[in-house]
Write an enzyme that holds these catalytic residues in place. Sequence first.
Site, short mmCIF file in Angstrom:
data_model
loop_
_atom_site.label_atom_id
_atom_site.label_comp_id
_atom_site.label_asym_id
_atom_site.label_seq_id
_atom_site.Cartn_x
_atom_site.Cartn_y
_atom_site.Cartn_z
N LYS A 1 0.84 -1.20 0.00
CA LYS A 1 0.00 0.00 0.00
C LYS A 1 0.88 1.26 0.00
CE LYS A 1 -4.03 -2.12 2.28
NZ LYS A 1 -4.80 -2.16 3.56
N TYR B 1 -12.45 -2.15 -3.48
CA TYR B 1 -12.92 -2.25 -2.10
C TYR B 1 -14.44 -2.18 -2.01
CZ TYR B 1 -8.30 -2.08 0.16
OH TYR B 1 -7.03 -2.37 0.62
N PHE C 1 -15.04 2.99 7.84
CA PHE C 1 -13.69 3.33 7.38
C PHE C 1 -13.59 3.44 5.86
CE2 PHE C 1 -13.96 -1.30 7.99
CZ PHE C 1 -13.56 -1.78 6.74
N ARG D 1 -1.78 -14.56 3.57
CA ARG D 1 -2.58 -13.95 4.65
C ARG D 1 -1.90 -14.15 6.00
NH1 ARG D 1 -6.75 -10.33 3.61
NH2 ARG D 1 -7.54 -10.89 5.66
N THR E 1 -5.55 -7.71 10.31
CA THR E 1 -5.88 -6.40 9.73
C THR E 1 -5.44 -5.26 10.64
OG1 THR E 1 -7.80 -7.43 8.69
CG2 THR E 1 -7.79 -5.02 8.82
N ARG F 1 2.56 -7.04 9.04
CA ARG F 1 1.88 -5.98 9.79
C ARG F 1 2.38 -5.94 11.24
NH1 ARG F 1 -4.03 -7.41 7.21
NH2 ARG F 1 -4.00 -5.95 5.46
N ASN G 1 -1.72 -0.06 7.26
CA ASN G 1 -1.26 -1.42 7.56
C ASN G 1 -0.41 -2.07 6.47
OD1 ASN G 1 -3.38 -1.89 5.87
ND2 ASN G 1 -4.52 -3.22 7.26
N HIS H 1 -1.89 -5.25 1.35
CA HIS H 1 -3.18 -5.91 1.05
C HIS H 1 -2.88 -7.30 0.52
CE1 HIS H 1 -7.14 -6.73 -0.67
NE2 HIS H 1 -6.46 -7.26 -1.67
N GLU I 1 -9.49 -9.43 -8.16
CA GLU I 1 -8.55 -8.33 -7.94
C GLU I 1 -7.46 -8.30 -9.02
OE1 GLU I 1 -7.46 -8.94 -3.82
OE2 GLU I 1 -9.47 -8.38 -3.14
P1 IDP Z 1 -7.70 -7.04 5.19
O1 IDP Z 1 -6.89 -5.97 4.48
O2 IDP Z 1 -6.92 -7.65 6.31
O3 IDP Z 1 -8.31 -8.05 4.26
P2 IDP Z 1 -10.37 -5.87 5.42
O4 IDP Z 1 -11.32 -6.16 6.53
O5 IDP Z 1 -10.67 -6.47 4.08
O6 IDP Z 1 -8.91 -6.27 5.93
O7 IDP Z 1 -10.29 -4.29 5.31
C1 IDP Z 1 -9.66 -3.69 4.18
C2 IDP Z 1 -8.77 -2.58 4.67
O8 IDP Z 1 -9.57 -1.55 5.25
C3 IDP Z 1 -7.78 -2.95 5.78
O9 IDP Z 1 -6.59 -3.55 5.31
C4 IDP Z 1 -7.51 -1.61 6.43
O10 IDP Z 1 -6.55 -0.84 5.70
C5 IDP Z 1 -8.86 -0.92 6.30
N1 IDP Z 1 -9.61 -1.10 7.55
C6 IDP Z 1 -10.31 -2.17 7.96
N2 IDP Z 1 -10.87 -1.98 9.17
C7 IDP Z 1 -10.50 -0.73 9.54
C8 IDP Z 1 -10.74 0.07 10.70
O11 IDP Z 1 -11.42 -0.34 11.65
N3 IDP Z 1 -10.20 1.33 10.72
C9 IDP Z 1 -9.45 1.82 9.69
N4 IDP Z 1 -9.20 1.10 8.57
C10 IDP Z 1 -9.70 -0.15 8.50
MG MG Z 2 -9.78 -7.81 2.80
#
Ligand code: IDP
Ligand code: MG
Length: 143
Positions: free
Chosen positions: A3, A43, A51, A79, A85, A96, A106, A109, A120
């Site tokens: 990212k 997304y 968020f 993963r 996350t 992470r 973070n 992705h 994707e």
């Molecule tokens: P992932 O990236 O681990 O698959 P997802 O739930 O698919 O997680 O969420 C996509 C992205 O959205 C996360 O990687 C993160 O950057 C952002 N995100 C998810 N939850 C939050 C949150 O509670 N606060 C801020 N950003 C979030």
């Molecule tokens: Mg995801």
Amino acid sequence: MVKPDGVQRALVGEVISRFEKRGLKLIAVKIYRIPTDIAERFYGEHKGKHFYDSLIRYITSGPVVCMVWEGEEAVSVVRAMMGKTNPAEAAAGTIRGDFALHPGRNVIHGSDSEASAKREINLLFNDYELIDYKRIDAEWLVE
Ligand code: IDP
Ligand code: MG
């Protein structure tokens, strides 16, 4: 995908190196400034969440490095190497867990299933950008 924060913090090589050494095969890679419409499709599953708007701003805030990695159980292996996350909860030794603190920054992705990987990859790459080759160490990685 590394990212925008990962690119700015010079973590691209570190991320690639970890997957490479694990034995995954890099079959596509490019630096890319994701347009907003592609980010919104990428997304789409998160539309409406608290968020979502900041996530779209984050992922379009600078170049990302998109990659396609191939290998045994590649989705679950990647993963696990990424970590949770929320980096504050991610285990040390994960990307992470080693390099991030906040879910909104973070670093990486990774697709969460084969179906989302296909979707994707289609959004981010043309077919001709996926390269078929064999790693010279292939027989030392898989029995
Ligand atoms: P992932 O990236 O681990 O698959 P997802 O739930 O698919 O997680 O969420 C996509 C992205 O959205 C996360 O990687 C993160 O950057 C952002 N995100 C998810 N939850 C939050 C949150 O509670 N606060 C801020 N950003 C979030
Ligand atoms: Mg995801």
